[in-house]
Design an enzyme around this catalytic site. Structure first.
Site, PDB file in Angstrom:
ATOM      1  N   CYS A 148       1.746  26.301  10.717  1.00 59.32           N
ATOM      2  CA  CYS A 148       1.133  25.093  11.299  1.00 59.32           C
ATOM      3  C   CYS A 148       2.006  23.877  11.016  1.00 59.32           C
ATOM      4  O   CYS A 148       2.245  23.052  11.906  1.00 59.32           O
ATOM      5  CB  CYS A 148      -0.263  24.851  10.723  1.00 59.32           C
ATOM      6  N   CYS A 203      -1.288  25.870   5.880  1.00 61.34           N
ATOM      7  CA  CYS A 203      -0.630  26.864   6.744  1.00 61.34           C
ATOM      8  C   CYS A 203       0.832  26.493   7.014  1.00 61.34           C
ATOM      9  O   CYS A 203       1.111  25.477   7.655  1.00 61.34           O
ATOM     10  CB  CYS A 203      -1.421  26.964   8.048  1.00 61.34           C
TER      11      CYS A 203
END
Length: 151
Positions: A76, A73
């Site tokens: 993230c 991600c």
């Protein structure tokens, strides 16, 4: 009652997972684990398994800020340094945990994680706030403090 006001606080050791009782008045004095002697706070988020995550929520008495993330991600990865910097500000009043949603799919399902990164703030063993999407360090700290003040 604010979970941070519980005396003594029960803090799980990040090294050996032992539950330690620490008087609230001494929580800022760099407490060490009674079993292994290592520092209870390291100024960094702890990457945890589902079992350790649940123990921190259910056994520990500190509020817990959990970052649900995944290695693939982009947002993230972008938020990770801000979350780490937030630990240096929020500890020792809040325990910061990182839960890899790929490795810990049961925990992600338990909390109905639909998008990542997702921050969930727990106090007194229950969820008190949730935020989806990447935040910067200032926003993470302000969001956490705002919701703890209201709990």
């Amino acid at each position: 009652m604010n979970a941070a006001a519980i005396d003594p606080a029960i803090i799980l050791c990040p090294s050996c997972a032992t539950a330690n009782r620490v008087p609230s008045a001494r929580i800022t004095e760099h407490p060490e684990c009674g079993r292994c002697g290592k520092m209870l706070f390291q100024g960094a988020p702890l990457a945890v398994s589902g079992v350790t995550f649940n123990r921190n929520i259910k056994t520990g008495t500190l509020p817990v800020l959990a970052d649900f993330w995944a290695s693939w991600c982009g947002p993230c990865k972008a938020m990770a340094p801000a979350f780490a910097a937030s630990a240096r500000i929020l500890e020792p009043k809040v325990r910061l945990l990182k839960i890899d949603t790929e490795a810990e799919q049961a925990v992600a399902a338990q909390f109905a994680i639909r998008s990542i990164p997702t921050l969930i703030l727990f106090a007194g063993g229950r969820e008190i706030a949730r935020s989806a999407g990447a935040l910067d360090q200032r926003a993470i700290v302000a969001w956490t403090q705002q919701h703890l003040a209201g709990s």
